[in-house]
Motif scaffolding. Structure first.
Motif, PDB file in Angstrom:
ATOM      1  N   ASP A   1      -1.582   4.320  11.264  1.00  0.00           N
ATOM      2  CA  ASP A   1      -2.239   3.024  11.418  1.00  0.00           C
ATOM      3  C   ASP A   1      -3.194   2.740  10.268  1.00  0.00           C
ATOM      4  OD1 ASP A   1      -2.766   0.701  13.386  1.00  0.00           O
ATOM      5  OD2 ASP A   1      -4.781   1.445  12.935  1.00  0.00           O
TER       6      ASP A   1
ATOM      7  N   GLN B   1      -2.898  -0.434   7.804  1.00  0.00           N
ATOM      8  CA  GLN B   1      -3.977  -1.405   7.628  1.00  0.00           C
ATOM      9  C   GLN B   1      -4.234  -1.675   6.161  1.00  0.00           C
ATOM     10  OE1 GLN B   1      -7.621  -1.139   9.957  1.00  0.00           O
ATOM     11  NE2 GLN B   1      -6.647   0.306  11.346  1.00  0.00           N
TER      12      GLN B   1
ATOM     13  N   SER C   1      -1.499  -4.156  12.104  1.00  0.00           N
ATOM     14  CA  SER C   1      -2.010  -2.856  12.538  1.00  0.00           C
ATOM     15  C   SER C   1      -2.805  -3.036  13.812  1.00  0.00           C
ATOM     16  CB  SER C   1      -2.874  -2.228  11.442  1.00  0.00           C
ATOM     17  OG  SER C   1      -3.989  -3.059  11.172  1.00  0.00           O
TER      18      SER C   1
ATOM     19  N   ASN D   1      -5.775  -5.340  13.265  1.00  0.00           N
ATOM     20  CA  ASN D   1      -5.389  -6.607  12.665  1.00  0.00           C
ATOM     21  C   ASN D   1      -3.911  -6.887  12.954  1.00  0.00           C
ATOM     22  OD1 ASN D   1      -7.902  -7.241  10.902  1.00  0.00           O
ATOM     23  ND2 ASN D   1      -7.404  -5.119  10.447  1.00  0.00           N
TER      24      ASN D   1
ATOM     25  N   HIS E   1     -12.370  -2.553   4.693  1.00  0.00           N
ATOM     26  CA  HIS E   1     -11.968  -1.675   5.805  1.00  0.00           C
ATOM     27  C   HIS E   1     -12.264  -0.222   5.466  1.00  0.00           C
ATOM     28  CE1 HIS E   1      -9.465  -0.076   9.071  1.00  0.00           C
ATOM     29  NE2 HIS E   1      -9.023   0.799   8.183  1.00  0.00           N
TER      30      HIS E   1
END
Length: 572
Positions: free
Chosen positions: A397, A401, A407, A410, A533
């Motif tokens: 994941d 992302q 993901s 998101n 992120h």
């Protein structure tokens, strides 16, 4: 002659050596080509970190952020499906990604219970004295002794009973003239459980009995000795607890979360710790209708025949109740809990597909059914034959992302428009801009590990949120702003109430998600915003934040991991 032979030998040796050298030496073109290919490979190969994909190096080594071994980066991620993320076989092995093929079968929920053997309350009896007085002698002196109905347990001296006997003897003398008085004297003795034979004995001997026996009303085992010799007891006070152990109860603790899985009539298989190697089967005959408010536990009862006396009160028991999930003979899809990513609103799994030089992974939303301990029943979203990730799910994941594909956090990141956008009037736009600017100040304070400034920015942000009046927005934007304001204020409470910087950071991720959508929808700032992120935040679940700069400055770790993160997208 000798010199000529030496010369010939030397010439032959040189010829043989030259021939061998020609055989083993590669051609100049081959060597040049090999060197060129090797150099090209070294030049083209990029090494990265599975947890920090922003790291790019030309050679293998350790990640400068977390120290993990770098892995080869495959630049080609073209799969034909823009939502599929490709990983090479080497990356799969290094990330320890494991998958399983989804199948179907009988889904059973296994509930494990703990309990103990106790006395059947219906067969427990409190032996009391019916005569007030002093205990002169105890015939049964210890707990565990077996007694029979009618057996003398103790003798008692009662001044009141002696007086009543004397009244009976006096009434006997005048019974011809006052028969009612004589009958009343006998009834007084009967009220003290004095039998007709004893009353007749008193009348025949014309003498009061000084010490009366206390006899057992029931047969059983003495489970508690309450009175001692010499004690003075009032009428009705207990002397012994006597229980019949030919039937006992096995009582299991039933926690609140298990009440929905067990009902009266459920079959339980249980073992007794003191009787290893033996398994018993029983039926739950009763469940407490009330839950203990302190322990949050109800009692489930199994009635057991115990004529041989093997089960003794106090023995510990362990039981298992198995429940069929779904309809009888139906086959359910069951997957391990490690395969499911849960966001609080959605449950997601990664589906694996085979590619020519690796594997592709795509996010899919599923509907969870009952929890079966270490697994879930999947009610919707998967089919038999699907291959899902069951180990390394968070690693996949995080990579997805940072690749800009759908993901866990998101799911719609690949959409052209994340939210509908609105053009605000100048007054409303300035107030929305003040909220975003205050959020950025809070983010910077977390980056700098400055809790005091973060608290001050959080307080100011709360005031700026309160100043927003959705009624000043256009009719189209009003409902959306009301929703955003409510969401931001709800998440702001947790951030503002934090007692330290760690607690504030743990609530900053959800705050940031709403703020990112807020900024995307209303675009109140003239500057470009960057959505960034960190894959390690929120216990490796990953978390996002907004920044005015594309340079990574991590608010979730501050100086400890200042540059951990990646730019996901830009808000213009």
């Amino acid at each position: 002659m000798k010199n000529r032979k030496n010369i010939i030998i030397i010439l032959i040796t040189l010829l043989i050596g030259g021939f061998i050298g020609w055989l083993v030496k590669p051609s100049g073109d081959t060597a040049e080509s090999s060197e060129h290919d090797h150099a090209a490979m070294e030049e083209d190969q990029i090494w990265t970190c599975s947890m920090h994909p922003q790291i790019r190096q030309q050679e293998p080594g350790d990640c400068p952020i977390c120290g993990m071994d770098l892995i080869p980066l495959s630049e080609d991620n073209a799969t034909g499906d823009p939502e599929v993320y490709r990983m090479s076989e080497n990356a799969l092995k290094l990330a320890n990604v494991r998958t399983m093929i989804v199948g179907s079968g009988d889904a059973q929920k296994e509930v494990r219970l703990n309990g103990k053997v106790v006395v059947d309350e219906r067969n427990a009896y409190t032996q009391a004295t019916h005569i007030p007085g002093r205990i002169e002698q105890l015939r049964v002196n210890f707990t565990g002794e077996s007694v029979s109905r009618g057996q003398t347990l103790a003798t008692i001296y009662s001044p009141e009973l002696v007086t009543a006997q004397e009244e009976l003897l006096q009434a006997q003398e005048i019974k011809e003239g006052q028969p009612e008085l004589f009958e009343a004297a006998k009834q007084k003795l009967r009220n003290w459980k004095i039998g007709e034979n004893q009353i007749q004995q008193i009348l025949n001997n014309n003498q009061a009995i000084q010490r009366f026996p206390i006899t057992a009303d029931v047969s059983g085992i003495v489970t508690e000795k309450i009175a001692d010799q010499g004690d003075y007891l009032e009428q009705g006070m207990p002397v012994y607890e006597i229980s019949n152990l030919e039937e006992v109860w096995v009582v299991f603790d039933l926690y609140e979360s298990e009440l929905g899985w067990i009902e009266e009539g459920s079959t339980v298989e249980y073992t007794i710790r003191s009787l290893p190697g033996e398994t018993f089967t029983g039926e739950i005959s009763f469940i407490d209708p009330l839950l203990n408010s302190n322990t949050r536990v109800a009692m489930a009862r199994v009635e057991v025949e115990n004529e041989n006396g093997r089960l003794k009160p106090g023995m510990f028991a362990s039981g298992v109740v198995e429940n069929q999930v779904g309809q009888e003979s139906s086959e359910e899809i069951v997957v391990p809990k490690s395969a499911v990513l849960w966001t609080g609103e959605r449950s997601l799994v990664y589906i694996k597909s085979e590619l020519e030089d690796g594997a592709g992974f795509k996010l899919r939303e599923v509907t969870l059914g009952p929890s079966l301990g270490d697994s879930y029943v999947i009610e919707n979203g998967l089919q038999v034959g699907d291959e899902i990730v069951v180990n390394g799910t968070f690693t996949v994941d995080a990579a997805v992302q940072l690749a800009g594909k759908p993901s866990m956090m998101n799911p719609d990141i690949n959409q052209e428009v994340l939210n509908e956008t609105f053009t605000l009037p100048e007054d409303a736009r300035s107030k929305a801009a003040a909220v975003v600017e205050n959020y950025l100040q809070l983010k910077d304070a977390l980056v700098n590990d400055d809790f005091d400034s973060a608290k001050e920015s959080a307080s100011s942000l709360g005031r700026k949120l309160a100043n927003i009046d959705p009624n000043t927005f256009s009719e189209e934007a009003r409902a959306t702003m009301e929703q955003f304001k409510t969401q931001l204020q709800n998440r702001h409470k947790a951030v503002a109430a934090a007692g330290d910087i760690s607690a504030m950071r743990s609530n900053f991720d959800e705050y940031s998600e709403v703020m990112i959508n807020f900024a995307s929808t209303f675009q109140p700032l003239d500057q470009k915003l960057f959505v960034q992120h960190c894959p390690m935040a929120d216990n490796d679940n990953g978390a996002n934040w907004l920044s005015l700069s594309g340079e990574i400055r991590n608010p979730y770790y501050g100086e400890a991991m200042l540059t951990c993160g990646e730019v996901l997208k830009e808000i213009n």
